[in-house]
Design an enzyme around this catalytic site. Structure first.
Site, short mmCIF file in Angstrom:
data_model
loop_
_atom_site.label_atom_id
_atom_site.label_comp_id
_atom_site.label_asym_id
_atom_site.label_seq_id
_atom_site.Cartn_x
_atom_site.Cartn_y
_atom_site.Cartn_z
N LYS A 82 11.43 33.57 71.70
CA LYS A 82 9.66 33.67 71.37
C LYS A 82 9.01 33.07 72.61
CE LYS A 82 6.10 31.63 68.25
NZ LYS A 82 6.10 31.51 66.86
N ASP A 123 9.45 26.34 63.24
CA ASP A 123 9.77 26.55 64.54
C ASP A 123 9.87 24.77 65.13
OD1 ASP A 123 8.81 28.52 64.35
OD2 ASP A 123 7.11 28.65 66.35
N LYS A 164 12.85 29.70 72.15
CA LYS A 164 11.34 29.40 72.47
C LYS A 164 10.80 28.52 73.27
CE LYS A 164 6.97 28.43 70.18
NZ LYS A 164 6.06 27.77 68.31
#
Length: 318
Positions: free
Chosen positions: A254, A155, A218
């Site tokens: 996400k 991430d 995300k």
């Protein structure tokens, strides 16, 4: 609310220069903020019946990146969280495991060992999380360390300062560089939507990241005042839908930060179903970045199963 993908003639040409990338991103349709928020609010009012709710709870559990990103994290805490992720409810072995355990790079090896062959993935934040304020060689070293330690997913955070300054190609090239050192690890690109000021910026950065090779887009780090919201997550969903229509490439979504209750999670799953459909309704393509959400899902699951809520010691305190 619908949006139109721009005509893509030669995708490679879009990123050939900073000027070309700027023309492309600023040529994307403007976001109708009022319409976006109204659509997100409308989807949030959909009712879910008992049988569907039970399915949605199990699906949501299976989509969680169970997260601990604190300066006080210890190997013991990561092992405990890993055990919980593998077996969220020891009294009911039918409870699904979470998708991943998300930790800092120096804890990736601990999580990897604890999870073993369970199938629960190790996700690791990298690239100077959460601010992203580091030179590119440092960010790449951070990513390499996490992958070497066993991270299945990375991430990364973008350089918001570069993006907001209009240095789009710089952000694109940074994502590409991180993607390259990820190897087989999947890359989730964090935008920190709460710092991007406008919905138009969120749409632009979504396309930029996908063009650069992001496997997931995300919303946020969970470390700022405004994190995932129904509206900004819906905008990401529309972007990945339009990107697949234009390119044939599917990208995951996400939302992270501030999603704490079963009711919240089900609202997001309704948005996935209504906006993206079955193709995204699995943890391969949709995740929740969360720490406390799992506890509420377990409590609600137990209520559906037994007809009553358990006491306050039913779930572990993370």
């Amino acid at each position: 609310m619908t949006s139109q993908s721009p005509p893509l003639t030669a995708l490679a040409d879009v990123t050939a220069s900073d000027a070309a990338l700027r023309r492309f991103l600023h040529g994307l349709p403007g976001v109708d903020g009022v319409g976006l928020e109204a659509r997100a609010a409308s989807l949030g009012t959909r009712s879910v019946k008992t049988t569907a709710k039970a399915y949605a709870i199990d699906l949501a559990i299976s989509m969680i990146d169970l997260t601990t990103l604190e300066g006080a994290d210890t190997p013991g805490k990561v092992r405990s969280l890993s055990a919980k992720g593998m077996t969220p409810d020891p009294t009911d072995r039918g409870t699904p495991s979470v998708a991943a355990i998300c930790v800092y790079p120096d804890m990736a090896a601990v999580a990897k060992e604890a999870l073993g062959t369970s199938g629960v993935r190790v996700a690791s934040v990298a690239t100077a999380f959460p601010a992203g304020r580091a030179a590119l060689p440092v960010k790449l070293a951070d990513t390499r360390d996490a992958v070497a330690a066993g991270a299945d997913e990375i991430d990364m955070v973008i350089d918001r300062g570069a993006f907001l300054s209009g240095r789009y190609l710089e952000v694109f090239e940074e994502i590409r560089a991180v993607k390259e050192v990820c190897g087989t690890a999947r890359l989730k690109v964090i935008f920190e939507t709460g710092e991007l000021s406008t919905y138009d910026n969120i749409r632009r950065v979504s396309w930029l990241a996908m063009l650069a090779g992001a496997d997931f887009v995300k919303t946020s780090t969970g470390k700022v005042a405004v994190n995932a919201t129904p509206a900004n997550t819906l905008l990401l969903m529309e972007a990945v839908r339009d990107f697949r229509a234009a390119t044939g490439v599917q990208v995951g979504v996400k939302p992270a930060g501030g999603i704490r209750t079963t009711k919240d999670a089900i609202k997001y799953l309704v948005m996935v179903n209504e906006t993206l459909g079955d193709d995204w309704l699995s943890n391969e393509w949709f995740r929740f970045g969360a720490s406390s959400l799992l506890n509420d899902l377990l409590m609600q699951r137990q209520k559906l199963r037994t007809g009553r809520y358990s006491g306050p010691d039913y779930v572990t305190v993370d």
